[in-house]
Scaffold this active site. Structure first.
Site, PDB file in Angstrom:
ATOM      1  N   SER A  30      35.045  38.679  31.617  1.00  0.00           N
ATOM      2  CA  SER A  30      34.735  37.313  32.315  1.00  0.00           C
ATOM      3  C   SER A  30      34.662  37.467  33.390  1.00  0.00           C
ATOM      4  CB  SER A  30      36.145  36.512  32.115  1.00  0.00           C
ATOM      5  OG  SER A  30      36.862  36.922  31.068  1.00  0.00           O
ATOM      6  N   GLU A 108      41.682  39.533  27.840  1.00  0.00           N
ATOM      7  CA  GLU A 108      41.061  40.465  28.780  1.00  0.00           C
ATOM      8  C   GLU A 108      42.106  41.667  27.989  1.00  0.00           C
ATOM      9  OE1 GLU A 108      38.524  38.943  32.163  1.00  0.00           O
ATOM     10  OE2 GLU A 108      40.558  39.368  33.125  1.00  0.00           O
TER      11      GLU A 108
HETATM   12  C1  5RP Z   1      38.461  38.036  34.959  1.00  0.00           C
HETATM   13  C2  5RP Z   1      38.665  39.305  35.807  1.00  0.00           C
HETATM   14  C3  5RP Z   1      37.035  39.672  36.805  1.00  0.00           C
HETATM   15  O1  5RP Z   1      36.049  40.560  35.140  1.00  0.00           O
HETATM   16  C4  5RP Z   1      37.324  39.640  37.811  1.00  0.00           C
HETATM   17  O2  5RP Z   1      37.667  38.509  38.283  1.00  0.00           O
HETATM   18  C5  5RP Z   1      35.666  39.908  37.918  1.00  0.00           C
HETATM   19  O3  5RP Z   1      35.095  38.802  38.151  1.00  0.00           O
HETATM   20  P1  5RP Z   1      33.430  38.793  38.914  1.00  0.00           P
HETATM   21  O4  5RP Z   1      32.755  39.792  38.472  1.00  0.00           O
HETATM   22  O5  5RP Z   1      33.291  37.759  39.168  1.00  0.00           O
HETATM   23  O6  5RP Z   1      33.349  39.516  40.333  1.00  0.00           O
HETATM   24  O7  5RP Z   1      39.228  40.255  35.669  1.00  0.00           O
HETATM   25  O8  5RP Z   1      39.675  38.368  35.031  1.00  0.00           O
END
Ligand code: 5RP
Length: 156
Positions: A30, A108
């Site tokens: 995500s 996740e």
């Molecule tokens: C979500 C996550 C995402 O992988 C993490 O926050 C990175 O997000 P982005 O790719 O928008 O920088 O752990 O829970």
């Protein structure tokens, strides 16, 4: 395209080129970095006629899988994955991560836990010597309601 978008795209596409193969079950992470990765997965499915099944880690990931016409499944039907691909908030020199800044940490972790390999996509902005050097929003903790009190005690 902004620099941030450009590097996410490069990193996301590289992860798919290097790790996705035919006949895999994939966990789909995500956040914003996973978006170009899913786009590249969808392109490769069309171009190379790949047979891939995708397990989402969030509502957003589920929508992405559907939006790009990929095969959606779940842990009931596919309790093991070849690969889980996800983003991160920060990565240190030992490859320890801060994750969950996008609020999907529990799902996740569950999905990654049933994957043979966990591939993290992180562009140079997230590369730190020590966790906390770049990411200043604290360590995300996601707690299911029944565990709230014991987890709060443990953290305190
Ligand atoms: C979500 C996550 C995402 O992988 C993490 O926050 C990175 O997000 P982005 O790719 O928008 O920088 O752990 O829970």
């Amino acid at each position: 395209m902004s620099k941030a978008k450009e590097v996410k795209k490069l990193a996301g596409r590289a992860a798919v080129e290097n790790h996705v193969r035919n006949n895999q079950v994939l966990g789909i992470g995500s956040g914003s970095t996973i978006v170009p990765a899913v786009q590249r997965i969808a392109e490769r499915v069309k171009q190379e006629n790949l047979n891939l099944v995708c397990i989402p880690t969030s509502f957003q990931a589920r929508q992405l899988i559907l939006q790009y016409g990929l095969i959606l499944s779940d842990l009931d039907r596919h309790a093991e994955m070849d690969l889980a691909i996800d983003g991160a908030d920060e990565v240190d020199a030992d490859l320890s991560l801060i994750k969950g800044g996008g609020d999907c940490l529990t799902q996740e972790k569950i999905v990654a836990g049933y994957a043979s390999r966990f591939i993290v996509i992180a562009d140079f902005r997230k590369d730190s010597k020590n966790l906390g050097d770049q990411w200043h929003k604290g360590i995300p903790i996601e707690v299911i309601p029944m565990a709230c009190v014991p987890v709060r005690r443990a953290v305190t």
